[in-house]
Design a protein around this motif. Structure first.
Motif, PDB file in Angstrom:
ATOM      1  N   PHE A  86       0.925  -1.297  -0.044  1.00 61.71           N
ATOM      2  CA  PHE A  86       0.036  -0.230   0.093  1.00 61.71           C
ATOM      3  C   PHE A  86       0.867   1.203   0.063  1.00 61.71           C
ATOM      4  O   PHE A  86       1.876   1.583   0.916  1.00 61.71           O
ATOM      5  CB  PHE A  86      -0.932  -0.050   1.267  1.00 61.71           C
ATOM      6  N   SER A  87       0.594   2.213  -0.953  1.00 62.64           N
ATOM      7  CA  SER A  87       1.523   3.313  -1.210  1.00 62.64           C
ATOM      8  C   SER A  87       0.681   4.352  -2.038  1.00 62.64           C
ATOM      9  O   SER A  87       0.024   3.946  -2.761  1.00 62.64           O
ATOM     10  CB  SER A  87       2.815   2.898  -1.926  1.00 62.64           C
ATOM     11  N   PRO A  88       1.026   5.538  -1.857  1.00 63.32           N
ATOM     12  CA  PRO A  88       0.436   6.785  -2.757  1.00 63.32           C
ATOM     13  C   PRO A  88       0.934   6.481  -4.351  1.00 63.32           C
ATOM     14  O   PRO A  88       0.330   6.954  -5.035  1.00 63.32           O
ATOM     15  CB  PRO A  88       0.927   7.953  -2.068  1.00 63.32           C
ATOM     16  N   SER A 131      -3.104   2.428  -3.977  1.00 63.85           N
ATOM     17  CA  SER A 131      -3.274   3.406  -3.215  1.00 63.85           C
ATOM     18  C   SER A 131      -4.844   3.766  -3.195  1.00 63.85           C
ATOM     19  O   SER A 131      -5.560   3.200  -4.022  1.00 63.85           O
ATOM     20  CB  SER A 131      -2.822   4.686  -4.325  1.00 63.85           C
ATOM     21  N   GLY A 133      -6.189   6.627  -2.501  1.00 63.99           N
ATOM     22  CA  GLY A 133      -6.540   8.170  -3.136  1.00 63.99           C
ATOM     23  C   GLY A 133      -5.136   8.826  -3.094  1.00 63.99           C
ATOM     24  O   GLY A 133      -4.009   8.418  -2.435  1.00 63.99           O
ATOM     25  N   TYR A 135      -3.732  11.067  -1.425  1.00 65.42           N
ATOM     26  CA  TYR A 135      -3.250  11.873  -0.285  1.00 65.42           C
ATOM     27  C   TYR A 135      -2.327  10.945   0.499  1.00 65.42           C
ATOM     28  O   TYR A 135      -2.325   9.876   0.305  1.00 65.42           O
ATOM     29  CB  TYR A 135      -4.453  12.271   0.738  1.00 65.42           C
ATOM     30  N   GLY A 139       0.525   5.449   7.149  1.00 59.93           N
ATOM     31  CA  GLY A 139       1.034   4.381   7.117  1.00 59.93           C
ATOM     32  C   GLY A 139       0.092   3.636   6.045  1.00 59.93           C
ATOM     33  O   GLY A 139      -0.987   4.165   5.784  1.00 59.93           O
ATOM     34  N   ALA A 143      -5.326   1.922   4.673  1.00 58.00           N
ATOM     35  CA  ALA A 143      -5.500   1.569   3.215  1.00 58.00           C
ATOM     36  C   ALA A 143      -5.747   0.265   3.131  1.00 58.00           C
ATOM     37  O   ALA A 143      -6.499  -0.563   2.257  1.00 58.00           O
ATOM     38  CB  ALA A 143      -4.115   1.870   2.498  1.00 58.00           C
TER      39      ALA A 143
END
Ligand code: ADE
Length: 225
Positions: A86-88, A131, A133, A135, A139, A143
């Motif tokens: 999980f990451s932007p 992601s 979203g 923003y 952590g 997400a």
């Protein structure tokens, strides 16, 4: 379905999985969500799992050793279709992706924290980056919980009314129409007559018309996707 979630703060998610639709699905034997505390895979004094970034700069990086130790152990026990980080930076979660993931048997979710995880884990193990979203969260835990919820509710039998996951917003590319319950009249506000007509065909047509109207007003972008 089994979802293994690796985190440095698994307690952030434990109550969520204890009280949601996810819990009902777990009780019904439809899903197993297993939380793993990355600290348990550290061989360092004080169970340290992070270190300073090469090249300098602010923030700590989750180290490769505890993460690979945890991943290797899980992967030696069963086959996973997806290892999700999980990451932007990832692809933005949409209903279509949730539908696709709801068909998986086993998945690993990796939650980042601090400055991120050592890039080599992403290169070697991660099959998808998601992601929720545009923003930045502190952590990946929220997400991961959001994604797990979106997936688990799609498993047949996970929610009471079998048809209702299919009538959710987005499932047909439209937002959901308005809903009402008793009383039929409240403070001068009346429930649309058609919903009380008992005519299923007319009600279905009305709901579709309302869904299209709401989507055009609020999310016209969905109509062109
Ligand atoms: N980690 C930090 N921010 C995130 C986001 N927007 N989506 C998924 N994981 C994240």
């Amino acid at each position: 379905m089994r979802i293994d979630i690796i985190s440095v703060v698994p307690n952030l998610m434990s109550s969520f999985f204890e009280y949601s639709i996810c819990k009902r699905a777990a009780n019904a034997g439809l899903v197993e969500v297993v939380l793993h505390d990355l600290h348990d895979f550290s061989t360092k004094k004080h169970k340290q799992i992070d270190d300073y970034p090469f090249g300098g700069g602010a923030g700590m990086v989750i180290a490769i050793e505890p993460l690979t130790r945890c991943l290797d152990q899980l992967m030696s026990e069963r086959t996973y279709e997806e290892v999700i980080f999980f990451s932007p930076d990832g692809i933005v979660l949409k209903q279509g992706l949730a539908n696709q993931l709801s068909l998986c048997q086993n998945m690993i979710f990796i939650c980042g924290h601090y400055k991120g995880i050592d890039e080599r884990v992403r290169e070697k193990y991660v099959t998808k980056e998601i992601s929720i979203g545009d923003y930045v969260l502190s952590g990946g835990e929220l997400a991961a919980a959001v994604t797990a919820d979106a997936i688990i509710r799609l498993i047949p039998g996970a929610i009471g009314d079998e048809s209702s996951a299919l009538t959710d917003s987005f499932q047909d590319g439209l937002l959901a129409p308005p809903v009402y319950t008793r009383p039929a009249s409240f403070d001068g506000m009346d429930v649309p007559e058609i919903l009380r007509s008992g005519n299923d065909k007319l009600i279905e047509a009305w709901r579709h018309e309302q869904a299209v109207k709401r989507t055009m007003e609020r999310r016209p972008d969905l109509l062109h996707d």
